[in-house]
Write a protein that holds these residues in place. Structure first.
Motif, short mmCIF file in Angstrom:
data_model
loop_
_atom_site.label_atom_id
_atom_site.label_comp_id
_atom_site.label_asym_id
_atom_site.label_seq_id
_atom_site.Cartn_x
_atom_site.Cartn_y
_atom_site.Cartn_z
N ASN A 8 3.22 2.24 1.99
CA ASN A 8 3.54 2.84 3.28
C ASN A 8 4.92 2.38 3.73
N ASP A 28 0.83 -1.21 0.00
CA ASP A 28 0.00 0.00 0.00
C ASP A 28 0.86 1.26 0.00
N GLN A 37 1.23 6.93 2.61
CA GLN A 37 -0.04 7.35 2.04
C GLN A 37 -0.92 8.03 3.09
N ASN A 80 -4.49 8.57 4.46
CA ASN A 80 -5.78 7.90 4.41
C ASN A 80 -6.88 8.92 4.66
N ASN A 99 3.05 13.05 0.11
CA ASN A 99 3.20 11.61 -0.09
C ASN A 99 4.62 11.30 -0.56
#
Length: 379
Positions: free
Chosen positions: A57, A55, A304, A306, A256
């Motif tokens: 991260n 993902d 990332q 959220n 990011n």
């Protein structure tokens, strides 16, 4: 006599013809095969970002250099770089976070299997701001699309995008070799961020120049009078490195994968008793520059954001130990506030540094629990 003279003339004419032919061939070669411009005329930087999860991260970041850069054209930067060829210097791979074991593992397994990484810049689309680069990794050749942006009257360029070593380049064997020695190795997706500019000029503008920030910390120590309470000391820190890879106008998009590194000597503190330069010096000397942290960096990378629960994963490293922590964030106008906590003892295992501070501070003070409050806003 005539025969000998004729023979001599023949030899002379033949020699002259050969010399003229060789001379013309050399002249033709100079015209049809121009000498490529090497690294002497351009400066560059290449940053990579790898991830511990699919993902995207828990990112890690670093740099890598070039072994070759052959530029055959002139003109503006997109014209000059079209058809340029390059080869990465795999031995120059280096992490920002002092993780020398990661660097040696990547070189001895992943890169040893891939052998070389090279490419050709095929096209720049001025309408979509997309660059097509033909990459060859481990013998597999693929066209990869990257974003690009020029500045300074198109003299400088920034290029960025993602590659997937398995899906695009079939590098399963190489990735398995890395994971055999490093179980927490990054997934095969990697982000690359490249800048090229004429030598002697300033590098392309850093996206981080578009933002300003404030970094506050609060450390807690035991209260000898009330064992169930904690005494707090707050202060500020500055960054000596802040790298933003995205030109996204949205703050969460821009941050990011952004990388930051703390300037340890910038620490200041404030408590109910006021400022205390002696305390600041003790924290810097006997904690941040001691034990497991001494001489090493403290920093991290944003993962990332959220938007469903307003959290962001930040991969924080203290010395050679890296931990992914979940922080909360709040957006207000053109500003983002990010808050969270770390525990130097439990998260990063730096007992010698903590003991050093305790042994050299009045009242045996040590700060293990630390709250972090980060504000970033557009200038």
């Amino acid at each position: 006599m005539k025969k000998k003279l004729f023979s001599a003339v023949q030899r002379y004419l033949l020699a002259t013809l050969v010399l003229l032919t060789l001379s013309c061939r050399k002249e033709d070669e100079q015209i049809t095969t121009p000498n490529p411009t090497q690294l002497t005329n351009y400066d560059y930087s290449i940053q990579w970002t790898g991830y511990r999860s699919n993902d995207l991260n828990s990112p890690s970041a670093g740099t890598i250099g070039l072994k070759e850069l052959n530029i055959k054209n002139g003109g503006k930067i997109v014209e000059a770089l079209k058809d340029a060829t390059f080869k990465l210097d795999l031995e120059s791979f280096a992490s920002y976070d002092s993780a020398s074991m990661r660097d040696s593992n990547v070189k001895s397994t992943l890169f040893n299997s891939l052998m070389n990484i090279e490419g050709t810049i095929k096209q720049f689309d001025s309408n979509t701001k997309k660059a097509t680069i033909e990459l060859t990794i481990g013998g597999v050749k693929k066209d990869v699309i990257f974003d690009y942006k020029t500045e300074s009257s198109d003299e400088k360029i920034s290029i960025g995008g993602y590659i997937d070593l398995i899906e695009q380049f079939n590098a399963t064997t190489a990735m398995n070799a890395l994971k055999a020695v490093c179980p927490h190795a990054m997934p095969p997706k990697i982000r690359l961020f490249v800048k090229v500019w004429p030598k002697g000029q300033d590098a392309p503008k850093q996206y981080a120049d578009n933002f300003d920030y404030e970094l506050k910390w609060t450390g807690y120590r035991d209260n000898p009078s009330v064992p169930t309470e904690k005494l707090a000391v707050s202060g500020t820190l500055r960054l000596n490195k802040f790298i933003v890879q995205s030109s996204d106008t949205n703050l969460t998009g821009a941050l990011n994968d952004a990388y930051f590194e703390i300037d340890k000597k910038s620490l200041t503190s404030q408590s109910p008793g006021g400022q205390n330069p002696g305390r600041d010096n003790n924290i810097i000397t006997y904690l941040l520059e001691a034990g497991e942290i001494g001489g090493l960096n403290i920093g991290g990378s944003f993962g990332q954001f959220n938007t469903q629960n307003n959290t962001v994963s930040i991969s924080i490293f203290v010395g050679t130990r890296r931990v992914s922590k979940t922080f909360n964030y709040e957006m207000t106008n053109n500003e983002i506030k990010i808050t969270g906590s770390i525990d130097l003892k439990d998260d990063f295992g730096v007992p010698n540094a903590l003991m050093s501070l305790q042994n050299n501070s009045p009242h045996n003070v040590t700060y293990s629990d630390v709250d972090l409050n980060i504000r970033v806003w557009k200038k």
